[in-house]
Design a protein around this motif. Structure first.
Motif, PDB file in Angstrom:
ATOM      1  N   PRO A   2      41.975  -1.444 -29.040  1.00  0.00           N
ATOM      2  CA  PRO A   2      41.121  -0.305 -29.397  1.00  0.00           C
ATOM      3  C   PRO A   2      39.679  -0.755 -29.541  1.00  0.00           C
ATOM      4  CG  PRO A   2      42.361  -1.084 -31.293  1.00  0.00           C
ATOM      5  CD  PRO A   2      42.926  -1.801 -30.100  1.00  0.00           C
ATOM      6  N   SER A   3      38.771   0.144 -29.244  1.00  0.00           N
ATOM      7  CA  SER A   3      37.348  -0.180 -29.349  1.00  0.00           C
ATOM      8  C   SER A   3      36.623   0.985 -29.991  1.00  0.00           C
ATOM      9  CB  SER A   3      36.759  -0.468 -27.967  1.00  0.00           C
ATOM     10  OG  SER A   3      36.904   0.657 -27.115  1.00  0.00           O
ATOM     11  N   LEU A   4      35.364   0.747 -30.355  1.00  0.00           N
ATOM     12  CA  LEU A   4      34.556   1.805 -30.942  1.00  0.00           C
ATOM     13  C   LEU A   4      33.864   2.573 -29.814  1.00  0.00           C
ATOM     14  CD1 LEU A   4      32.958  -0.202 -33.877  1.00  0.00           C
ATOM     15  CD2 LEU A   4      34.646   1.619 -34.080  1.00  0.00           C
ATOM     16  N   PRO A   5      34.258   3.806 -29.555  1.00  0.00           N
ATOM     17  CA  PRO A   5      33.721   4.549 -28.408  1.00  0.00           C
ATOM     18  C   PRO A   5      32.226   4.806 -28.495  1.00  0.00           C
ATOM     19  CG  PRO A   5      35.011   5.994 -29.829  1.00  0.00           C
ATOM     20  CD  PRO A   5      35.262   4.594 -30.301  1.00  0.00           C
ATOM     21  N   GLU A   6      31.676   4.841 -29.714  1.00  0.00           N
ATOM     22  CA  GLU A   6      30.248   5.138 -29.841  1.00  0.00           C
ATOM     23  C   GLU A   6      29.353   4.013 -29.308  1.00  0.00           C
ATOM     24  OE1 GLU A   6      31.667   4.328 -34.167  1.00  0.00           O
ATOM     25  OE2 GLU A   6      32.515   4.955 -32.242  1.00  0.00           O
ATOM     26  N   PHE A   7      29.937   2.837 -29.081  1.00  0.00           N
ATOM     27  CA  PHE A   7      29.172   1.725 -28.513  1.00  0.00           C
ATOM     28  C   PHE A   7      29.218   1.715 -26.984  1.00  0.00           C
ATOM     29  CE2 PHE A   7      29.585   0.142 -32.828  1.00  0.00           C
ATOM     30  CZ  PHE A   7      28.374  -0.510 -33.034  1.00  0.00           C
ATOM     31  N   SER A   8      30.031   2.562 -26.398  1.00  0.00           N
ATOM     32  CA  SER A   8      30.173   2.586 -24.945  1.00  0.00           C
ATOM     33  C   SER A   8      28.918   3.151 -24.270  1.00  0.00           C
ATOM     34  CB  SER A   8      31.379   3.441 -24.543  1.00  0.00           C
ATOM     35  OG  SER A   8      31.424   3.600 -23.133  1.00  0.00           O
ATOM     36  N   LEU A   9      28.534   2.521 -23.172  1.00  0.00           N
ATOM     37  CA  LEU A   9      27.405   3.008 -22.367  1.00  0.00           C
ATOM     38  C   LEU A   9      27.879   3.462 -20.990  1.00  0.00           C
ATOM     39  CD1 LEU A   9      24.706   0.286 -23.223  1.00  0.00           C
ATOM     40  CD2 LEU A   9      25.039   2.526 -24.289  1.00  0.00           C
ATOM     41  N   LYS A  10      29.130   3.782 -20.888  1.00  0.00           N
ATOM     42  CA  LYS A  10      29.711   4.185 -19.608  1.00  0.00           C
ATOM     43  C   LYS A  10      28.938   5.344 -19.004  1.00  0.00           C
ATOM     44  CE  LYS A  10      34.021   5.898 -17.527  1.00  0.00           C
ATOM     45  NZ  LYS A  10      33.839   5.095 -16.300  1.00  0.00           N
ATOM     46  N   ASP A  11      28.564   5.194 -17.744  1.00  0.00           N
ATOM     47  CA  ASP A  11      27.836   6.195 -16.948  1.00  0.00           C
ATOM     48  C   ASP A  11      26.377   6.363 -17.341  1.00  0.00           C
ATOM     49  OD1 ASP A  11      30.172   6.749 -15.486  1.00  0.00           O
ATOM     50  OD2 ASP A  11      30.810   8.254 -16.950  1.00  0.00           O
ATOM     51  N   LYS A  12      25.904   5.666 -18.375  1.00  0.00           N
ATOM     52  CA  LYS A  12      24.500   5.791 -18.767  1.00  0.00           C
ATOM     53  C   LYS A  12      23.608   4.986 -17.825  1.00  0.00           C
ATOM     54  CE  LYS A  12      25.232   6.758 -23.693  1.00  0.00           C
ATOM     55  NZ  LYS A  12      24.666   8.121 -23.655  1.00  0.00           N
ATOM     56  N   VAL A  13      22.388   5.464 -17.634  1.00  0.00           N
ATOM     57  CA  VAL A  13      21.396   4.802 -16.781  1.00  0.00           C
ATOM     58  C   VAL A  13      20.275   4.294 -17.671  1.00  0.00           C
ATOM     59  CG1 VAL A  13      19.763   5.094 -14.876  1.00  0.00           C
ATOM     60  CG2 VAL A  13      21.960   6.307 -14.837  1.00  0.00           C
ATOM     61  N   VAL A  14      20.010   2.996 -17.594  1.00  0.00           N
ATOM     62  CA  VAL A  14      19.039   2.367 -18.486  1.00  0.00           C
ATOM     63  C   VAL A  14      18.059   1.515 -17.687  1.00  0.00           C
ATOM     64  CG1 VAL A  14      18.722   0.912 -20.520  1.00  0.00           C
ATOM     65  CG2 VAL A  14      20.818   2.265 -20.284  1.00  0.00           C
ATOM     66  N   ILE A  15      16.801   1.582 -18.048  1.00  0.00           N
ATOM     67  CA  ILE A  15      15.751   0.754 -17.453  1.00  0.00           C
ATOM     68  C   ILE A  15      15.421  -0.385 -18.412  1.00  0.00           C
ATOM     69  CG2 ILE A  15      13.286   0.698 -16.847  1.00  0.00           C
ATOM     70  CD1 ILE A  15      13.641   3.571 -15.783  1.00  0.00           C
ATOM     71  N   VAL A  16      15.269  -1.596 -17.868  1.00  0.00           N
ATOM     72  CA  VAL A  16      14.868  -2.758 -18.660  1.00  0.00           C
ATOM     73  C   VAL A  16      13.643  -3.380 -18.016  1.00  0.00           C
ATOM     74  CG1 VAL A  16      15.528  -5.016 -19.575  1.00  0.00           C
ATOM     75  CG2 VAL A  16      17.265  -3.214 -19.342  1.00  0.00           C
ATOM     76  N   THR A  17      12.506  -3.354 -18.704  1.00  0.00           N
ATOM     77  CA  THR A  17      11.328  -4.023 -18.169  1.00  0.00           C
ATOM     78  C   THR A  17      11.333  -5.483 -18.613  1.00  0.00           C
ATOM     79  OG1 THR A  17       9.856  -3.547 -20.044  1.00  0.00           O
ATOM     80  CG2 THR A  17      10.027  -1.865 -18.310  1.00  0.00           C
ATOM     81  N   GLY A  18      10.745  -6.347 -17.776  1.00  0.00           N
ATOM     82  CA  GLY A  18      10.855  -7.777 -18.026  1.00  0.00           C
ATOM     83  C   GLY A  18      12.286  -8.241 -17.805  1.00  0.00           C
ATOM     84  N   GLY A  19      13.003  -7.531 -16.945  1.00  0.00           N
ATOM     85  CA  GLY A  19      14.441  -7.738 -16.801  1.00  0.00           C
ATOM     86  C   GLY A  19      14.868  -8.777 -15.791  1.00  0.00           C
ATOM     87  N   ALA A  20      13.909  -9.495 -15.187  1.00  0.00           N
ATOM     88  CA  ALA A  20      14.282 -10.478 -14.168  1.00  0.00           C
ATOM     89  C   ALA A  20      14.726 -11.801 -14.759  1.00  0.00           C
ATOM     90  CB  ALA A  20      13.114 -10.717 -13.207  1.00  0.00           C
ATOM     91  N   ARG A  21      14.393 -12.028 -16.036  1.00  0.00           N
ATOM     92  CA  ARG A  21      14.680 -13.333 -16.634  1.00  0.00           C
ATOM     93  C   ARG A  21      14.600 -13.220 -18.153  1.00  0.00           C
ATOM     94  NH1 ARG A  21       8.937 -15.714 -14.255  1.00  0.00           N
ATOM     95  NH2 ARG A  21       7.730 -13.873 -14.843  1.00  0.00           N
ATOM     96  N   GLY A  22      14.891 -14.331 -18.816  1.00  0.00           N
ATOM     97  CA  GLY A  22      14.704 -14.421 -20.258  1.00  0.00           C
ATOM     98  C   GLY A  22      15.461 -13.384 -21.059  1.00  0.00           C
TER      99      GLY A  22
END
Length: 265
Positions: A2-22
């Motif tokens: 069992p897991s906590l469903p509120e932590f799921s990011l299924k199907d969500k679209v997220v942008i991360v800047t500075g996302g190539a490294r580090g």
């Protein structure tokens, strides 16, 4: 299990800047593991085929069943940024989150800091974060589904780092803290949450290079917090998932300070 469903990011679209490294890439991988589709923005023309980014991208596709897409851009280029963000939102029909991790650092005594360098620091670390958040918010408002933003600040936005001459950087991170509070206030009515993470000292490749010229800092910095050690990028993975997910659905305008107690003495 069992897991906590509120932590799921299924199907969500997220942008991360500075996302190539580090730190940005580490956070991007955590989002992927939680089910998100991630778009990474960075200034690098293209991540190396044998880089950590390439490995994470392959893992996302082959093991996790999600995708990590790279976009080369400069967060100071508002026109290009808005165009790319709009394209992502239109293609997916949604845009759920942003982690704004792009930033620069420069250690220079205040008496020697040039106005040009100081302005560059603020342009990337503050204006660039604002322009990115603005571009994402425009699409969130257009789509009417709200979302969550995480701006990477620093404990250095709250305290002066003993023995570290980073006046411009610390000023810029203080600006990020205040920026987030005000954006949270303005955009709350649209269901957009805006929070910050304030890391302490993190041992990244850049910091490891710094230790080669200042080896005494590895031990000295560790003494400045209550845990007596420096942090690793991986220790901030859970915080990003928490703040982007519904697990933090009633949290906005807040700073999650993760500095080993450095600021709590």
């Amino acid at each position: 299990m069992p897991s906590l469903p509120e932590f799921s990011l299924k199907d969500k679209v997220v942008i991360v800047t500075g996302g190539a490294r580090g730190l940005g890439l580490v956070q991007a991988e955590a989002l992927l593991e939680s089910g998100a589709t991630v778009h990474a923005f960075d200034r690098l023309p293209e991540p190396d085929s044998d880089s950590a980014f390439a490995a994470v991208s392959r893992r996302a596709r082959d093991e996790l069943g999600v995708s990590l897409t790279y976009h080369q851009l400069d967060v100071r280029d508002a026109e290009h940024l808005n165009k790319v963000v709009e394209g992502i939102a239109s293609e997916k029909g949604r845009l759920d989150g942003l982690i704004a991790a792009a930033g620069i650092q420069q250690e220079t005594p205040a008496l020697e800091y040039t106005a040009e360098d100081f302005n560059r620091m603020l342009e990337i670390n503050v204006t660039g974060v604002f322009v990115t958040a603005q571009a994402v918010a425009r699409q969130m408002v257009r789509l009417g589904k709200g979302g969550s933003m995480v701006l990477i600040a620093s404990m250095s936005g709250t305290v002066a780092n003993r023995g570290l001459n980073c006046t411009a950087y610390n000023t810029s991170k203080s600006g990020v803290l205040q920026l987030a509070r005000n954006l949270a206030m303005e955009w709350g009515e649209h269901g957009i949450r805006v929070n910050t993470i304030s890391p302490g000292y993190i041992v990244t490749d850049m910091v490891e290079a710094l230790f080669k010229t200042h080896p005494e800092r590895r031990e000295e910095w560790a003494k400045h917090n209550m845990l007596g050690r420096l942090s690793k990028p991986s220790e901030y993975r859970g915080a990003s998932v928490f703040l982007i997910s519904d697990a933090s659905s009633f949290m906005t305008g807040s700073d999650l300070r993760m500095d080993g107690g450095h600021s709590a003495w």
